[in-house]
Design an enzyme around this catalytic site. Structure first.
Site, short mmCIF file in Angstrom:
data_model
loop_
_atom_site.label_atom_id
_atom_site.label_comp_id
_atom_site.label_asym_id
_atom_site.label_seq_id
_atom_site.Cartn_x
_atom_site.Cartn_y
_atom_site.Cartn_z
CG HIS A 20 -1.80 1.15 1.36
ND1 HIS A 20 -3.07 1.18 0.83
CD2 HIS A 20 -1.62 2.37 1.96
CE1 HIS A 20 -3.63 2.35 1.09
NE2 HIS A 20 -2.77 3.09 1.78
CD GLU A 21 1.97 3.68 3.73
OE1 GLU A 21 2.43 4.75 3.28
OE2 GLU A 21 0.87 3.61 4.32
CG HIS A 24 0.29 6.19 -0.52
ND1 HIS A 24 -0.83 6.66 -1.19
CD2 HIS A 24 -0.20 5.55 0.60
CE1 HIS A 24 -1.92 6.33 -0.52
NE2 HIS A 24 -1.57 5.65 0.55
#
Length: 449
Positions: A20-21, A24
């Site tokens: 997920h990170e 980003h």
């Protein structure tokens, strides 16, 4: 063993958060937003290296990670100084155009969805074993105090084989479960086979308020043939062997595995009749051995191997599996508003961590390949869940950020630091309240189990 399962679960959840990170991180770099640090884990930095202006870290506590962007604290600093706008410099997150911030916010959840699709793709292209029971059923009403389950009201009977539901072919009991799972309080057309004849029945699953899923009140019909025996099995000590088919206990006929459970739970074992190598055998049980505390039996189940898929077919399968998981997850969310027991239905990080490790270890009992399959399939499901949850329009979550940035784009006005800070605080309180509620549910779950 429990500690190992938890550690394995923590490793799995860390993969999900890091993916997920990473979404980003990639989007921020593409958008010209400077990423100051990207860490795997939290706490004390054990190792770090700077590459292209970003410090990549390996931290002490390997639970997830974070992506720290330049200027993230500018909003708090503006609120503390009572400024009317957020002061930014080149490369700051709040200095980027509103649509770039949306791109960065949505990329984390999208990376989770992409990762889930990749897992489904590789599972499809490699192929895997499916262990299952046939779609033959036993009515739960015959083994509980309740007699008005949906299966009873619709006319289903023990021994029926479900062959189609709403026109879709059903061969396995898990396919039957999946078909009714997301359709509580909806009428469904069942085609059944009973005594060699097919019949049509209208069945209406009820909502199980503990799980939020559709339920009929049925069990799988499990043939009472012994597939494996544990080394410390009480039945092994009595002389039963792999391949034996139990036909009676204490003179009472055994049709399926549930009959064995019912007899053992209500009386001491006195005798067993079974078939071995085609011959009927009878075993009288001494009084000293009549109390069965550890049956240690795995009854016969069926196995099928999926064919390794071609690349194009596996891509299609992965998108179908991903879409099906997203659809079922969204429909499952709607069940939260239908009066289900939230304490039973909502799992927190503790239970999810344990379940991840437990499923992996259950799979490893069938071999390394099956363990990895179980592990990554569950990781794919968690990725989809994180994709959906993070896009909910709740402040602090990615969905809340996207909503705020969209409002900025529509009004063409920079966000007021005070409004943004209060918006974020509301989200923080909501998320922490949910975490506390889910964690308390987990504690109650483990105390009961």
């Amino acid at each position: 063993m429990t500690i190992i399962k938890i550690l394995f679960g923590l490793f799995g959840l860390s993969i999900v958060v890091v993916v997920h990170e990473a979404g980003h991180l990639i989007a921020a770099r593409l958008s010209g937003i400077k990423v100051e640090a990207f860490s795997i884990g939290w706490g004390k930095v054990l190792f770090s290296r700077v590459w292209k202006g970003t410090e990549y870290r390996l931290s002490l506590f390997p639970l997830g990670g974070y992506c720290k962007m330049q200027g993230e604290q500018a909003m708090i600093q503006a609120w503390e100084s009572k400024a009317k706008t957020i002061e930014t410099s080149e490369g700051d997150m709040y200095g980027a155009l509103w649509w770039k911030r949306i791109f960065v916010s949505i990329s984390g959840p999208l990376m989770n969805l992409l990762f889930a699709s990749l897992i489904f793709f590789f599972i499809s292209i490699i192929g895997y074993n499916i262990y299952y029971y046939p779609s033959r059923i036993v009515l739960a009403s015959e083994y509980t105090d309740r007699s008005d389950y949906p299966a009873d009201r619709s006319g289903l009977m023990s021994g029926d084989r479900i062959i189609r539901i709403d026109g879709s072919q059903i061969d396995r009991f898990d396919e039957l479960q999946n078909a009714i799972l997301m359709h509580p309080d909806e009428e469904m057309q069942f085609t059944i086979e009973r005594n060699g004849q097919t019949q049509q029945l209208v069945v209406k699953p009820e909502l199980n308020k503990e799980t939020g899923a559709g339920s009929l009140g049925i069990f799988p019909w499990i043939e009472p043939s012994i597939k494996t025996l544990e080394p410390d099995s009480d039945f092994m000590s009595l002389g039963l062997l792999q391949g034996d088919r139990i036909t009676a206990m204490n003179g009472k006929k055994v049709h399926h595995a549930l009959d064995i459970n019912r007899i053992l739970s209500s009386e001491e074992l006195q005798s067993i009749s079974f078939i071995r190598d085609g011959f009927e055998k009878f075993l009288s049980v001494d009084e000293a051995d009549s109390s069965i505390e550890n049956p240690g039996i795995q009854f016969e189940y069926l196995t099928m191997r999926t064919n390794p898929g071609q690349v194009v077919r596996s891509i299609i399968n992965s998108f179908q599996e991903t879409w099906s998981t997203v659809y079922n997850s969204l429909k499952g969310l709607t069940m939260l508003f239908k009066g289900i027991d939230l304490q039973s239905a909502v799992s927190g990080p503790l239970r999810i961590t344990y379940m991840t490790g437990d499923l992996a270890f259950s799979g490893f009992s069938q071999g390394i390949g099956e363990g990895l399959l179980s592990f990554f399939r569950f990781i794919a499901l968690i990725n989809v869940a994180l994709f959906i949850m993070n896009l909910l329009p709740i402040p602090v979550l990615d969905g809340g950020q996207i909503l705020f940035f969209m409002i900025e784009g529509l009004t063409q006005k920079k966000p007021n630091p005070t409004v943004l800070y209060r918006y974020q605080m509301i989200g923080t309180v909501m998320v922490f309240a949910l975490i506390i509620f889910a964690t308390m549910n987990d504690i109650l779950f483990f105390s009961r189990n």
